[in-house]
Scaffold this motif. Structure first.
Motif, PDB file in Angstrom:
ATOM      1  N   GLN A  31       0.831  -1.202   0.000  1.00 12.19           N
ATOM      2  CA  GLN A  31       0.000   0.000   0.000  1.00 12.19           C
ATOM      3  C   GLN A  31       0.868   1.255   0.000  1.00 12.19           C
ATOM      4  N   LYS A  32       1.853   1.234   0.876  1.00 15.90           N
ATOM      5  CA  LYS A  32       2.763   2.373   1.013  1.00 15.90           C
ATOM      6  C   LYS A  32       3.497   2.619  -0.308  1.00 15.90           C
ATOM      7  N   PHE A  33       3.906   1.513  -0.937  1.00 21.24           N
ATOM      8  CA  PHE A  33       4.623   1.616  -2.208  1.00 21.24           C
ATOM      9  C   PHE A  33       3.745   2.267  -3.264  1.00 21.24           C
ATOM     10  N   LEU A  34       2.460   1.851  -3.305  1.00 19.98           N
ATOM     11  CA  LEU A  34       1.556   2.416  -4.310  1.00 19.98           C
ATOM     12  C   LEU A  34       1.327   3.904  -4.071  1.00 19.98           C
ATOM     13  N   TRP A  35       1.172   4.269  -2.781  1.00 19.05           N
ATOM     14  CA  TRP A  35       0.991   5.691  -2.468  1.00 19.05           C
ATOM     15  C   TRP A  35       2.209   6.486  -2.914  1.00 19.05           C
ATOM     16  N   THR A  36       3.399   5.923  -2.686  1.00 13.12           N
ATOM     17  CA  THR A  36       4.623   6.625  -3.076  1.00 13.12           C
ATOM     18  C   THR A  36       4.684   6.801  -4.590  1.00 13.12           C
ATOM     19  N   GLY A  47      17.186  11.678  -8.896  1.00 14.18           N
ATOM     20  CA  GLY A  47      15.960  12.458  -8.683  1.00 14.18           C
ATOM     21  C   GLY A  47      14.940  11.686  -7.885  1.00 14.18           C
ATOM     22  N   ILE A  48      14.709  10.411  -8.276  1.00 12.75           N
ATOM     23  CA  ILE A  48      13.684   9.613  -7.592  1.00 12.75           C
ATOM     24  C   ILE A  48      14.108   9.327  -6.155  1.00 12.75           C
ATOM     25  N   GLY A  49      15.425   9.086  -5.965  1.00 18.21           N
ATOM     26  CA  GLY A  49      15.920   8.826  -4.615  1.00 18.21           C
ATOM     27  C   GLY A  49      15.654   9.999  -3.692  1.00 18.21           C
ATOM     28  N   MET A  50      15.864  11.201  -4.219  1.00 19.11           N
ATOM     29  CA  MET A  50      15.569  12.373  -3.396  1.00 19.11           C
ATOM     30  C   MET A  50      14.103  12.422  -3.025  1.00 19.11           C
ATOM     31  N   PHE A  51      13.258  12.006  -3.988  1.00 21.44           N
ATOM     32  CA  PHE A  51      11.830  12.032  -3.677  1.00 21.44           C
ATOM     33  C   PHE A  51      11.476  10.970  -2.645  1.00 21.44           C
ATOM     34  N   LEU A  52      12.059   9.771  -2.824  1.00 22.20           N
ATOM     35  CA  LEU A  52      11.649   8.636  -1.986  1.00 22.20           C
ATOM     36  C   LEU A  52      11.956   8.872  -0.519  1.00 22.20           C
ATOM     37  N   PHE A  53      13.086   9.503  -0.230  1.00 26.92           N
ATOM     38  CA  PHE A  53      13.526   9.557   1.163  1.00 26.92           C
ATOM     39  C   PHE A  53      13.225  10.887   1.827  1.00 26.92           C
ATOM     40  N   MET A  54      12.302  11.635   1.235  1.00 27.27           N
ATOM     41  CA  MET A  54      11.919  12.897   1.855  1.00 27.27           C
ATOM     42  C   MET A  54      10.417  12.860   2.107  1.00 27.27           C
ATOM     43  N   PRO A  55       9.967  13.212   3.305  1.00 31.39           N
ATOM     44  CA  PRO A  55       8.523  13.235   3.538  1.00 31.39           C
ATOM     45  C   PRO A  55       7.862  14.300   2.669  1.00 31.39           C
ATOM     46  N   VAL A  56       6.739  13.940   2.059  1.00 27.67           N
ATOM     47  CA  VAL A  56       6.055  14.907   1.194  1.00 27.67           C
ATOM     48  C   VAL A  56       5.234  15.865   2.038  1.00 27.67           C
ATOM     49  N   LEU A  57       4.341  15.281   2.867  1.00 26.48           N
ATOM     50  CA  LEU A  57       3.477  16.121   3.681  1.00 26.48           C
ATOM     51  C   LEU A  57       3.805  15.920   5.156  1.00 26.48           C
ATOM     52  N   VAL A  58       3.650  16.980   5.913  1.00 30.96           N
ATOM     53  CA  VAL A  58       3.977  16.931   7.335  1.00 30.96           C
ATOM     54  C   VAL A  58       2.929  16.121   8.078  1.00 30.96           C
ATOM     55  N   SER A  91       1.828  13.232   7.885  1.00 32.22           N
ATOM     56  CA  SER A  91       0.983  12.265   7.204  1.00 32.22           C
ATOM     57  C   SER A  91       1.725  10.948   7.107  1.00 32.22           C
ATOM     58  N   GLU A  92       1.035   9.863   7.501  1.00 25.94           N
ATOM     59  CA  GLU A  92       1.707   8.568   7.497  1.00 25.94           C
ATOM     60  C   GLU A  92       1.925   8.080   6.074  1.00 25.94           C
ATOM     61  N   ILE A  93       0.867   8.163   5.238  1.00 19.16           N
ATOM     62  CA  ILE A  93       0.991   7.595   3.899  1.00 19.16           C
ATOM     63  C   ILE A  93       1.867   8.451   2.997  1.00 19.16           C
ATOM     64  N   TRP A  94       1.949   9.746   3.258  1.00 17.48           N
ATOM     65  CA  TRP A  94       2.746  10.613   2.377  1.00 17.48           C
ATOM     66  C   TRP A  94       4.137  10.879   2.949  1.00 17.48           C
ATOM     67  N   SER A  95       4.544  10.076   3.926  1.00 17.20           N
ATOM     68  CA  SER A  95       5.886  10.320   4.467  1.00 17.20           C
ATOM     69  C   SER A  95       6.945   9.586   3.664  1.00 17.20           C
ATOM     70  N   ASN A  96       6.510   8.828   2.623  1.00 18.84           N
ATOM     71  CA  ASN A  96       7.440   8.069   1.783  1.00 18.84           C
ATOM     72  C   ASN A  96       8.318   7.152   2.628  1.00 18.84           C
ATOM     73  N   TYR A  97       9.605   7.107   2.354  1.00 18.65           N
ATOM     74  CA  TYR A  97      10.481   6.189   3.089  1.00 18.65           C
ATOM     75  C   TYR A  97      11.470   6.969   3.950  1.00 18.65           C
ATOM     76  N   SER A  98      11.012   8.081   4.508  1.00 23.10           N
ATOM     77  CA  SER A  98      11.932   8.865   5.319  1.00 23.10           C
ATOM     78  C   SER A  98      12.231   8.119   6.608  1.00 23.10           C
ATOM     79  N   PHE A  99      13.459   8.286   7.086  1.00 15.87           N
ATOM     80  CA  PHE A  99      13.869   7.634   8.333  1.00 15.87           C
ATOM     81  C   PHE A  99      14.742   8.608   9.099  1.00 15.87           C
ATOM     82  N   SER A 100      15.347   8.150  10.152  1.00 11.85           N
ATOM     83  CA  SER A 100      15.926   9.111  11.088  1.00 11.85           C
ATOM     84  C   SER A 100      17.173   9.790  10.543  1.00 11.85           C
ATOM     85  N   GLY A 101      17.849   9.221   9.541  1.00  8.68           N
ATOM     86  CA  GLY A 101      19.063   9.878   9.033  1.00  8.68           C
ATOM     87  C   GLY A 101      18.916  10.372   7.620  1.00  8.68           C
TER      88      GLY A 101
END
Lengths: 188, 221, 305
Positions: free
Chosen positions: C6-11, C78-89, C91-101
């Motif tokens: 699900q998360k992958f599809l949202w991303t 380009g895609i990597g930058m998108f994947l690891f940055m939260p899109v919306l503050v 939001s669980e589904i729009w946080s992409n794959y951001s992590f602590s570092g």
């Protein structure tokens, strides 16, 4: 200016002086003394700038005329040294040791007129034309129209009109003399 | 004859030479054989159907012009990017490299020396590609019809899609030429690149007739 | 459905939105530039047509394997930058794959595309590409300095390298934005952004007339469409990066679009006004004021926090 001409005449046997306008003189000089005269003008008389080096094809007299146009930036005068060289054995001493840019002029003359300058750097390289295998194109016995027709696929049906005649026909089809009358009539 | 010509006009960097390989052995390099391919081009398959029509529409609406002024007519191209004519409205854009452009404008007279570069550039463009002949010089030689150094008929050297007559045509005429080219592409007639490939020998004969110092591969990939 | 799928599809959906928004923003900016010059400009749908056309062109050219991989690397950047940055503050589904570092990873991804492009473009053998690459890497090395200093200052200020936490700290009114809580780091970062966006004062890398298009000289048809896709994505994502760092992020897609538009517009606006820098001038410029401001920002953050 007059002293220079006098010196040229006395020392180098220059002749046939033509004053085109104040400060622009053309003078003819023998082929064997030409380069020493150019050197003399550059080093002694202050004609330090070579404006151009060009050629004219006098096919009727069977000569090429080389013109070294020299400029004196202090007096703001110009002297054109004319050198007549034989058309059959078109060869001239190189002047590339006097000005570096002469080399380019001489390459152009070699390519366009076939005048050789032995010893000039890169004289045998292509200048503008690449792989030219015909007569040098600026020689007057080279028929450029014939060359183009033989090589460049002329489009059939192409017509050439004399502009004046054509406009007469177009504008005054009945009485072509009207055109001339109107054009030169001061009371029109 | 072929060998002789090749030797006389070969550029110094294309001469056969000895090169030391990384392991120390000496190998002979013939740049014309080793660095360039001698492969002949092949015609691509022209498809039919709604998908191809859609693609043709996209090709017509996105014409990328190569920024290469070959003659005096290229002075008519800069006004096209100014506010007065603004060709960007019609999807016509300028590109600086042949790899990314589709339209080649032969702007006016074409000297033999330029023709050589034009052929190289044209062959580097990806198909489908289009050629516009600008001005009467490309049609029948124009006022340079008897010059020793400018070609008379462009269509003997490159396949031409659209001619724009005039000496010089105004920028409006160029815009009209673009409109005509778009029409042709949308009708599916924009495949002159195939014609070039199919009549490759004829074109090459004509080109080699005027370019005496042919020192490049037959087709510049 | 499994949560990870699900998360992958949202991303993927987010990536699709970002891509199209990038195209739209690109043509909008071109229209704005055209209006500035008194022209009408390209149609708003021109980027999509260009893409379709580029894909429909015949490709018959090979320069070797790295030549093919170059655009892919660029796109991964380009895609990597998108994947690891939260899109919306928040939001669980729009946080992409951001992590602590993720902030460090993002800085890496910024240069990743450039390096991949360097490999691919050098393989094409065109001297123009090589010149463009050397210029691009020189300028990017200079841009990295103030950018990294600004990021370090922000990390010291918030005691974290996680995007989500930096974003959370900026919520609750615009006075909490880093722009106001840490103005020195913001200035250094925004100046570095001008170089990262590579718009007019700093666009010698792709100087179209001197070195035809620079690194992508040899790239055509589908390769160029990949590069275009990446540039559409990366313009939005770069704008989002600076939006997240300095302007408090976005809590809805509407705010995301508005804020990225204006952040991108800053660089376009400056590009409209100023002519192009030479590469040595731009390197010198980045190593002068933005770097000095960045160092001061780090010192201030280290001293007070």
């Amino acid at each position: 200016m007059q002293d220079t001409i006098k010196n040229l005449t006395e020392r180098f046997g220059a002749s046939n002086m033509i004053e085109k306008k104040p400060g622009l003189i053309f003078i003819t000089i023998e082929q064997s003394k030409a380069i020493s005269a150019v050197t003399y003008l550059r080093d002694i008389e202050g004609y330090t700038v070579l404006t151009l080096l060009t050629a004219v094809d006098w096919i009727e007299d069977n000569v090429f005329q080389l013109t070294y146009l020299l400029n004196n930036p202090e007096q703001i005068t110009e002297i054109g040294l004319r050198v007549m060289i034989d058309r059959e054995k078109a060869e001239m001493e190189s002047a590339h040791h006097l000005w570096p840019n002469v080399e380019v002029y001489q390459r152009e003359l070699k390519e366009m007129y076939g005048i050789n300058f032995p010893g000039s750097p890169r004289i045998d390289e292509n200048f503008i034309l690449e792989g030219w295998n015909d007569k040098p194109p600026y020689r007057r016995d080279f028929d450029t129209k014939e060359y183009a027709e033989n090589n460049f696929f002329p489009r059939p049906g192409r017509k050439t009109n004399d502009p004046a005649e054509y406009m007469k026909q177009k504008m005054y089809p009945n009485n072509p003399s009207d055109y001339t009358n109107k054009k030169y009539n001061p009371n029109r | 004859m072929e060998e002789e010509r090749k030797d006389k006009f070969l550029a110094p960097e294309n001469e056969i030479r000895q090169v030391a390989a990384p392991d120390g052995s000496i190998i002979e390099v013939d740049p014309l054989e080793d660095y360039f391919t001698q492969e002949r081009p092949k015609p691509y398959k022209v498809r039919k159907g709604p998908v191809e029509n859609f693609l043709n529409w996209a090709r017509a609406e996105s014409l990328w012009v190569l920024g290469f002024g070959t003659g005096c007519g290229s002075i008519e191209i800069p006004p096209l990017v100014t506010p007065r004519y603004d060709m960007f409205r019609f999807g016509v854009q300028m590109r600086a490299t042949p790899r990314q452009s589709n339209v080649f404008i032969i702007s006016g007279y074409l000297s033999v020396k330029t023709l050589k570069r034009v052929i190289r550039t044209y062959e580097q463009m990806p198909s489908p590609k289009y050629v516009m002949g600008l001005g009467s010089c490309t049609i029948n030689g124009g006022m340079y019809f008897d010059s020793y150094n400018t070609i008379n008929r462009l269509d003997h050297y490159l396949p031409v899609d659209v001619y724009i007559a005039g000496c010089m045509p105004r920028p409006e005429a160029l815009l009209a030429g673009f409109a005509k080219l778009k029409e042709l592409i949308k009708e599916g007639k924009g495949h002159k690149a195939n014609e070039y490939v199919e009549n490759f020998d004829w074109y090459k004969d004509n080109q080699k007739k005027v370019i005496n110092d042919w020192n490049m591969p037959d087709y510049n990939w | 459905m499994d949560y990870s799928i699900q998360k992958f599809l949202w991303t993927l959906l987010g990536l699709f939105i970002v891509l199209n928004w990038g195209f739209l923003m690109g043509s909008t900016m071109r229209r704005i530039g055209a209006r500035l010059a008194g022209r009408v400009g390209v149609p708003i749908y021109q980027p999509w047509i260009d893409m379709i056309k580029m894909i429909s062109l015949r490709t018959y050219l090979s320069h070797g394997v790295l030549y093919y991989i170059g655009p892919v690397f660029r796109l991964v950047g380009g895609i990597g930058m998108f994947l690891f940055m939260p899109v919306l503050v928040g939001s669980e589904i729009w946080s992409n794959y951001s992590f602590s570092g993720d902030l460090i990873l993002l800085l890496y991804f910024q240069s990743f595309g450039m390096l991949g492009m360097a490999l691919g473009a050098s393989e094409s053998g065109s001297p123009n590409a090589t010149i463009g690459i050397s210029r691009g890497l020189a300028q990017f090395a200079a841009v990295e300095v103030p950018m990294t200093l600004a990021v370090i200052a922000i990390a010291i200020q918030h005691h974290t390298f996680s995007f989500s936490e930096i974003l959370d700290a900026q919520q609750g009114g615009f006075m909490n934005w880093t722009l106001f809580t840490n103005p020195l780091a913001s200035i250094a970062g925004m100046l570095a952004m001008l170089g990262a966006m590579s718009h007019s004062p700093f666009n010698l890398v792709k100087a179209p007339n001197e070195i035809p298009i620079g690194p992508p000289t040899e790239y055509h048809s589908s390769f160029l469409s990949v590069l275009r896709t990446n540039s559409a994505i990366i313009h939005v994502v770069e704008a989002a990066l600076f939006m997240n760092l300095f302007f408090g992020g976005a809590d809805t897609w509407f705010m995301y679009i508005i804020k990225t538009f204006f952040v991108y517009f800053i660089s376009v606006f400056i590009g409209m006004v100023f002519p192009r820098f030479k590469i040595e001038d731009s390197v010198r410029w980045f190593l002068k004021w933005p770097t000095v401001i960045g160092i001061i920002a780090v010192l201030v953050a280290a001293y007070w926090k």
